[in-house]
Design a protein around this motif. Sequence first.
Motif, mmCIF file in Angstrom:
data_model
loop_
_atom_site.group_PDB
_atom_site.id
_atom_site.type_symbol
_atom_site.label_atom_id
_atom_site.label_comp_id
_atom_site.label_asym_id
_atom_site.label_seq_id
_atom_site.Cartn_x
_atom_site.Cartn_y
_atom_site.Cartn_z
ATOM 1 N N LEU A 192 0.832 -1.206 0.000
ATOM 2 C CA LEU A 192 0.000 0.000 0.000
ATOM 3 C C LEU A 192 0.868 1.257 0.000
ATOM 4 N N ILE A 193 1.898 1.253 0.829
ATOM 5 C CA ILE A 193 2.813 2.396 0.856
ATOM 6 C C ILE A 193 3.486 2.564 -0.501
ATOM 7 N N TYR A 194 3.919 1.454 -1.094
ATOM 8 C CA TYR A 194 4.566 1.506 -2.409
ATOM 9 C C TYR A 194 3.627 2.095 -3.457
ATOM 10 N N PHE A 195 2.391 1.598 -3.522
ATOM 11 C CA PHE A 195 1.474 2.071 -4.554
ATOM 12 C C PHE A 195 1.055 3.518 -4.348
ATOM 13 N N PHE A 196 0.888 3.955 -3.107
ATOM 14 C CA PHE A 196 0.482 5.338 -2.876
ATOM 15 C C PHE A 196 1.639 6.332 -3.001
ATOM 16 N N ALA A 197 2.853 5.917 -2.646
ATOM 17 C CA ALA A 197 3.967 6.865 -2.598
ATOM 18 C C ALA A 197 4.885 6.818 -3.824
ATOM 19 N N TYR A 198 5.102 5.624 -4.405
ATOM 20 C CA TYR A 198 6.154 5.496 -5.407
ATOM 21 C C TYR A 198 5.693 5.079 -6.799
ATOM 22 N N HIS A 199 4.654 4.297 -6.904
ATOM 23 C CA HIS A 199 4.309 3.664 -8.175
ATOM 24 C C HIS A 199 4.031 4.661 -9.295
ATOM 25 N N LYS A 200 3.291 5.713 -9.021
ATOM 26 C CA LYS A 200 2.960 6.688 -10.066
ATOM 27 C C LYS A 200 4.212 7.392 -10.589
ATOM 28 N N LYS A 201 5.126 7.733 -9.702
ATOM 29 C CA LYS A 201 6.355 8.407 -10.112
ATOM 30 C C LYS A 201 7.238 7.477 -10.928
ATOM 31 N N MET A 202 7.335 6.221 -10.501
ATOM 32 C CA MET A 202 8.152 5.252 -11.236
ATOM 33 C C MET A 202 7.553 4.956 -12.605
ATOM 34 N N LYS A 203 6.239 4.831 -12.680
ATOM 35 C CA LYS A 203 5.571 4.546 -13.955
ATOM 36 C C LYS A 203 5.725 5.718 -14.917
ATOM 37 N N ALA A 204 5.641 6.947 -14.422
ATOM 38 C CA ALA A 204 5.811 8.115 -15.268
ATOM 39 C C ALA A 204 7.227 8.181 -15.837
ATOM 40 N N MET A 205 8.213 7.909 -14.996
ATOM 41 C CA MET A 205 9.597 7.915 -15.473
ATOM 42 C C MET A 205 9.842 6.760 -16.436
ATOM 43 N N GLU A 206 9.261 5.608 -16.163
ATOM 44 C CA GLU A 206 9.381 4.454 -17.059
ATOM 45 C C GLU A 206 8.820 4.777 -18.447
ATOM 46 N N ASN A 207 7.659 5.419 -18.492
ATOM 47 C CA ASN A 207 7.071 5.786 -19.775
ATOM 48 C C ASN A 207 7.908 6.830 -20.509
ATOM 49 N N GLU A 208 8.449 7.778 -19.769
ATOM 50 C CA GLU A 208 9.278 8.831 -20.358
ATOM 51 C C GLU A 208 10.536 8.248 -21.001
ATOM 52 N N VAL A 209 11.248 7.396 -20.277
ATOM 53 C CA VAL A 209 12.466 6.785 -20.794
ATOM 54 C C VAL A 209 12.133 5.767 -21.878
ATOM 55 N N GLY A 210 11.066 5.000 -21.691
ATOM 56 C CA GLY A 210 10.661 4.008 -22.684
ATOM 57 C C GLY A 210 10.277 4.623 -24.014
ATOM 58 N N ASP A 211 9.567 5.739 -23.988
ATOM 59 C CA ASP A 211 9.203 6.413 -25.238
ATOM 60 C C ASP A 211 10.428 6.923 -25.977
ATOM 61 N N CYS A 212 11.402 7.431 -25.230
ATOM 62 C CA CYS A 212 12.643 7.902 -25.843
ATOM 63 C C CYS A 212 13.385 6.755 -26.521
ATOM 64 N N LEU A 213 13.507 5.627 -25.829
ATOM 65 C CA LEU A 213 14.215 4.479 -26.396
ATOM 66 C C LEU A 213 13.448 3.841 -27.539
ATOM 67 N N LYS A 214 12.122 3.835 -27.438
ATOM 68 C CA LYS A 214 11.309 3.242 -28.511
ATOM 69 C C LYS A 214 11.447 4.050 -29.787
ATOM 70 N N SER A 215 11.468 5.373 -29.665
ATOM 71 C CA SER A 215 11.616 6.197 -30.871
ATOM 72 C C SER A 215 13.010 6.087 -31.465
ATOM 73 N N ALA A 216 14.020 5.835 -30.637
ATOM 74 C CA ALA A 216 15.386 5.760 -31.135
ATOM 75 C C ALA A 216 15.756 4.372 -31.652
ATOM 76 N N PHE A 217 15.343 3.319 -30.949
ATOM 77 C CA PHE A 217 15.839 1.971 -31.273
ATOM 78 C C PHE A 217 14.755 0.969 -31.618
ATOM 79 N N GLY A 218 13.477 1.275 -31.402
ATOM 80 C CA GLY A 218 12.409 0.313 -31.622
ATOM 81 C C GLY A 218 12.228 -0.058 -33.082
ATOM 82 N N THR A 219 11.702 -1.270 -33.288
ATOM 83 C CA THR A 219 11.456 -1.706 -34.674
ATOM 84 C C THR A 219 10.040 -1.450 -35.088
#
Length: 110
Positions: A83-110
């Motif tokens: 519960l602490i993880y989902f309320f405090a950290y999950h949204k921030k980690m998911k946002a950063m994951e999407n940000e970095v993932g979109d950058c890598l997908k546009s550069a290296f994705g097939t």
Amino acid sequence: MKILINEGSVTLATIEEKLAAQFDYPISKRGKKMLVLKKSSSVGVQVVLRKKQLFVVGNFPTASAQVLFAVCIVLLGVIIPLLIYFFAYHKKMKAMENEVGDCLKSAFGT
């Protein structure tokens, strides 16, 4: 986030260069096929290189933080730390994951 790539077309050094040019997060290597980007002391992203895939996973940026979270799960049970993880950290980690993932997908994705 899973990103499909061509086999042998991407190296860890090229990924590190692209991420360093795009973001101002500290980048460290963890092993031969993993990079860790650190946004804060508790929010980060791991980029794992496989033969045909890149995995971008939101996670704690240091091994000690991961161990501390695992110890909390063992000592306090599963429900309270999750519960602490989902309320405090999950949204921030998911946002950063999407940000970095979109950058890598546009550069290296097939």
